[in-house]
Write a protein that holds these residues in place. Structure first.
Motif, mmCIF file in Angstrom:
data_model
loop_
_atom_site.group_PDB
_atom_site.id
_atom_site.type_symbol
_atom_site.label_atom_id
_atom_site.label_comp_id
_atom_site.label_asym_id
_atom_site.label_seq_id
_atom_site.Cartn_x
_atom_site.Cartn_y
_atom_site.Cartn_z
ATOM 1 N N HIS A 182 4.963 2.950 6.135
ATOM 2 C CA HIS A 182 4.404 3.125 4.792
ATOM 3 C C HIS A 182 3.483 1.967 4.404
ATOM 4 C CE1 HIS A 182 6.825 6.663 4.005
ATOM 5 N NE2 HIS A 182 7.885 6.018 4.453
ATOM 6 N N LEU A 183 3.728 0.799 4.951
ATOM 7 C CA LEU A 183 2.839 -0.330 4.662
ATOM 8 C C LEU A 183 1.436 -0.078 5.209
ATOM 9 C CD1 LEU A 183 5.211 -3.348 5.405
ATOM 10 C CD2 LEU A 183 4.500 -2.485 3.179
ATOM 11 N N VAL A 184 1.371 0.458 6.421
ATOM 12 C CA VAL A 184 0.062 0.765 7.004
ATOM 13 C C VAL A 184 -0.618 1.900 6.240
ATOM 14 C CG1 VAL A 184 -1.106 1.619 9.071
ATOM 15 C CG2 VAL A 184 0.685 -0.100 9.275
ATOM 16 N N ILE A 185 0.163 2.874 5.782
ATOM 17 C CA ILE A 185 -0.406 3.966 4.990
ATOM 18 C C ILE A 185 -1.046 3.418 3.715
ATOM 19 C CG2 ILE A 185 0.166 5.985 3.595
ATOM 20 C CD1 ILE A 185 0.010 6.622 6.506
ATOM 21 N N HIS A 186 -0.328 2.542 3.022
ATOM 22 C CA HIS A 186 -0.873 1.950 1.794
ATOM 23 C C HIS A 186 -2.105 1.093 2.093
ATOM 24 C CE1 HIS A 186 2.335 3.631 -0.430
ATOM 25 N NE2 HIS A 186 3.271 2.743 -0.112
ATOM 26 N N ARG A 187 -2.064 0.352 3.182
ATOM 27 C CA ARG A 187 -3.211 -0.484 3.533
ATOM 28 C C ARG A 187 -4.423 0.384 3.897
ATOM 29 N NH1 ARG A 187 -3.411 -5.845 4.986
ATOM 30 N NH2 ARG A 187 -1.523 -5.930 3.693
ATOM 31 N N THR A 188 -4.189 1.482 4.588
ATOM 32 C CA THR A 188 -5.287 2.397 4.929
ATOM 33 C C THR A 188 -5.885 3.024 3.676
ATOM 34 O OG1 THR A 188 -4.205 2.892 7.044
ATOM 35 C CG2 THR A 188 -5.925 4.404 6.309
ATOM 36 N N GLN A 189 -5.032 3.411 2.731
ATOM 37 C CA GLN A 189 -5.533 3.954 1.470
ATOM 38 C C GLN A 189 -6.378 2.922 0.722
ATOM 39 O OE1 GLN A 189 -1.862 5.198 -0.411
ATOM 40 N NE2 GLN A 189 -2.185 7.334 0.170
ATOM 41 N N SER A 190 -5.941 1.674 0.746
ATOM 42 C CA SER A 190 -6.709 0.620 0.077
ATOM 43 C C SER A 190 -8.073 0.432 0.735
ATOM 44 C CB SER A 190 -5.925 -0.696 0.108
ATOM 45 O OG SER A 190 -4.691 -0.569 -0.571
ATOM 46 N N ILE A 191 -8.103 0.465 2.060
ATOM 47 C CA ILE A 191 -9.376 0.299 2.775
ATOM 48 C C ILE A 191 -10.334 1.437 2.434
ATOM 49 C CG2 ILE A 191 -10.425 0.345 5.074
ATOM 50 C CD1 ILE A 191 -7.990 -1.188 6.089
ATOM 51 N N LEU A 192 -9.827 2.661 2.385
ATOM 52 C CA LEU A 192 -10.683 3.798 2.038
ATOM 53 C C LEU A 192 -11.174 3.707 0.592
ATOM 54 C CD1 LEU A 192 -8.736 6.685 3.800
ATOM 55 C CD2 LEU A 192 -10.923 5.703 4.484
ATOM 56 N N LEU A 193 -10.322 3.217 -0.298
ATOM 57 C CA LEU A 193 -10.748 3.043 -1.684
ATOM 58 C C LEU A 193 -11.827 1.970 -1.795
ATOM 59 C CD1 LEU A 193 -10.373 3.803 -4.646
ATOM 60 C CD2 LEU A 193 -8.552 2.082 -4.780
ATOM 61 N N TYR A 194 -11.660 0.874 -1.062
ATOM 62 C CA TYR A 194 -12.680 -0.176 -1.063
ATOM 63 C C TYR A 194 -13.987 0.331 -0.453
ATOM 64 C CZ TYR A 194 -8.861 -3.380 -2.160
ATOM 65 O OH TYR A 194 -7.802 -4.010 -2.760
ATOM 66 N N THR A 195 -13.874 1.199 0.543
ATOM 67 C CA THR A 195 -15.080 1.794 1.127
ATOM 68 C C THR A 195 -15.825 2.634 0.098
ATOM 69 O OG1 THR A 195 -14.012 1.864 3.304
ATOM 70 C CG2 THR A 195 -15.939 3.255 2.986
ATOM 71 N N PHE A 196 -15.078 3.392 -0.688
ATOM 72 C CA PHE A 196 -15.698 4.185 -1.753
ATOM 73 C C PHE A 196 -16.393 3.290 -2.778
ATOM 74 C CE2 PHE A 196 -15.021 5.654 -6.153
ATOM 75 C CZ PHE A 196 -15.906 6.721 -6.169
ATOM 76 N N LEU A 197 -15.738 2.216 -3.189
ATOM 77 C CA LEU A 197 -16.337 1.308 -4.171
ATOM 78 C C LEU A 197 -17.564 0.609 -3.598
ATOM 79 C CD1 LEU A 197 -13.094 -0.273 -5.687
ATOM 80 C CD2 LEU A 197 -14.540 1.513 -6.673
ATOM 81 N N LEU A 198 -17.515 0.287 -2.310
ATOM 82 C CA LEU A 198 -18.667 -0.340 -1.667
ATOM 83 C C LEU A 198 -19.855 0.622 -1.631
ATOM 84 C CD1 LEU A 198 -19.191 -3.103 -0.322
ATOM 85 C CD2 LEU A 198 -18.687 -2.027 1.872
ATOM 86 N N ALA A 199 -19.578 1.871 -1.298
ATOM 87 C CA ALA A 199 -20.645 2.876 -1.301
ATOM 88 C C ALA A 199 -21.177 3.104 -2.714
ATOM 89 C CB ALA A 199 -20.128 4.186 -0.708
ATOM 90 N N LEU A 200 -20.289 3.086 -3.701
ATOM 91 C CA LEU A 200 -20.711 3.303 -5.084
ATOM 92 C C LEU A 200 -21.641 2.193 -5.564
ATOM 93 C CD1 LEU A 200 -20.435 4.969 -7.689
ATOM 94 C CD2 LEU A 200 -18.433 3.581 -8.262
ATOM 95 N N SER A 201 -21.317 0.955 -5.238
ATOM 96 C CA SER A 201 -22.183 -0.158 -5.645
ATOM 97 C C SER A 201 -23.555 -0.055 -4.988
ATOM 98 C CB SER A 201 -21.519 -1.488 -5.285
ATOM 99 O OG SER A 201 -21.327 -1.591 -3.879
#
Length: 263
Positions: A182-201
């Motif tokens: 579950h730790l890796v799942i949460h970390r993967t979700q965070s990375i994908l969210l940061y990718t979205f924010l990076l694309a948005l900027s």
């Protein structure tokens, strides 16, 4: 009009420079995200590295485009429209990548059964030992579901990387029983969210550049219309002046008649 064009051109060049630097920053962030996903590859679903990899390619394309745009002299409307069109295409693709990352972020809640089975087999694989050590050390966890379930019940040796930084014996035991699933799942979700924010900027910056480019193209069009209007007025004034000169009666001197009294 000339001053306004100069100001818009200066702003446009500034945004092009920022566009190039933002491409470097987005590429760096995407590369870091890809590296992290590679470290967690034993416990991540397939396809999660697609959004950051696509964003990395688009960032490289943005840097090349910024260098290419820098060669323009911005003297014609067609150049500015081409600039806005190219940036728009990249912005649309980045929008799709951002949506893709956000959708994948919402879809990841647990690992598929095939991935879990593959991870269980990787626990005994010597080729995957280094990756497991990295996961254990970075997340301070052990195995998939903890040391007892993955190692002690199977009569296997607990890896040295489990509970890598223990503080107390009780805390040591607690950390060893914390699995990495579950730790890796949460970390993967965070990375994908940061990718979205990076694309948005990056999309917001490109939208500003596109808006400024269209304003500059509109100013060029208005300047051309203004020059044509002034030339038309000047030509009309010249024609009127020539008509007046042609219709003006000629003087006696112009006719060559000498009106001086004879002696």
């Amino acid at each position: 009009m000339v001053q306004m064009l100069s100001c818009l051109r200066a702003f446009l060049l500034g945004f092009v420079i920022v566009l190039g630097f933002s491409g470097v920053m987005v590429g760096t962030g995407s590369g870091v995200f890809l590296y992290q996903l590679h470290d967690y590859s034993l416990l991540t679903p397939t396809g999660v590295d697609g959004p950051p990899a696509s964003l990395l390619g688009l960032s490289a394309l943005s840097c090349v485009l910024a260098w290419f745009i820098w060669q323009f002299d911005y003297s014609s409307k067609s150049q500015v429209i081409s600039l806005a069109t190219l940036i728009t295409i990249i912005g649309v693709i980045e929008t799709c990548v951002g949506i893709w990352a956000l959708v994948r972020h919402q879809q990841i809640y647990a690992l598929p059964e095939k991935v879990l089975q593959k991870a269980v087999l990787a626990l005994s694989d010597s080729k995957s030992e280094d990756l497991w050590h990295r996961i254990h050390i970075k997340l301070n966890c052990c195995g998939i579901n903890g040391a007892s379930e993955d190692f002690r019940q199977q009569h296997k040796h607990v890896p040295w990387s489990c509970c890598y930084e223990p503080q107390e014996i009780e805390n040591n035991k607690k950390n060893c029983e914390r699995g990495c699933h579950h730790l890796v799942i949460h970390r993967t979700q965070s990375i994908l969210l940061y990718t979205f924010l990076l694309a948005l900027s990056s999309i917001i910056l490109k939208a500003c550049t596109i808006s400024l480019a269209w304003c500059y193209a509109k100013a060029i069009t208005e300047g051309m219309l203004h020059r044509r209007k002034m030339l038309r007025i000047a030509s009309q004034a010249s024609a009127i002046a020539m008509t007046k000169i042609a219709n003006q009666p000629m003087s006696d001197e112009e006719h060559g008649i000498n009106l001086s009294p004879s002696v």
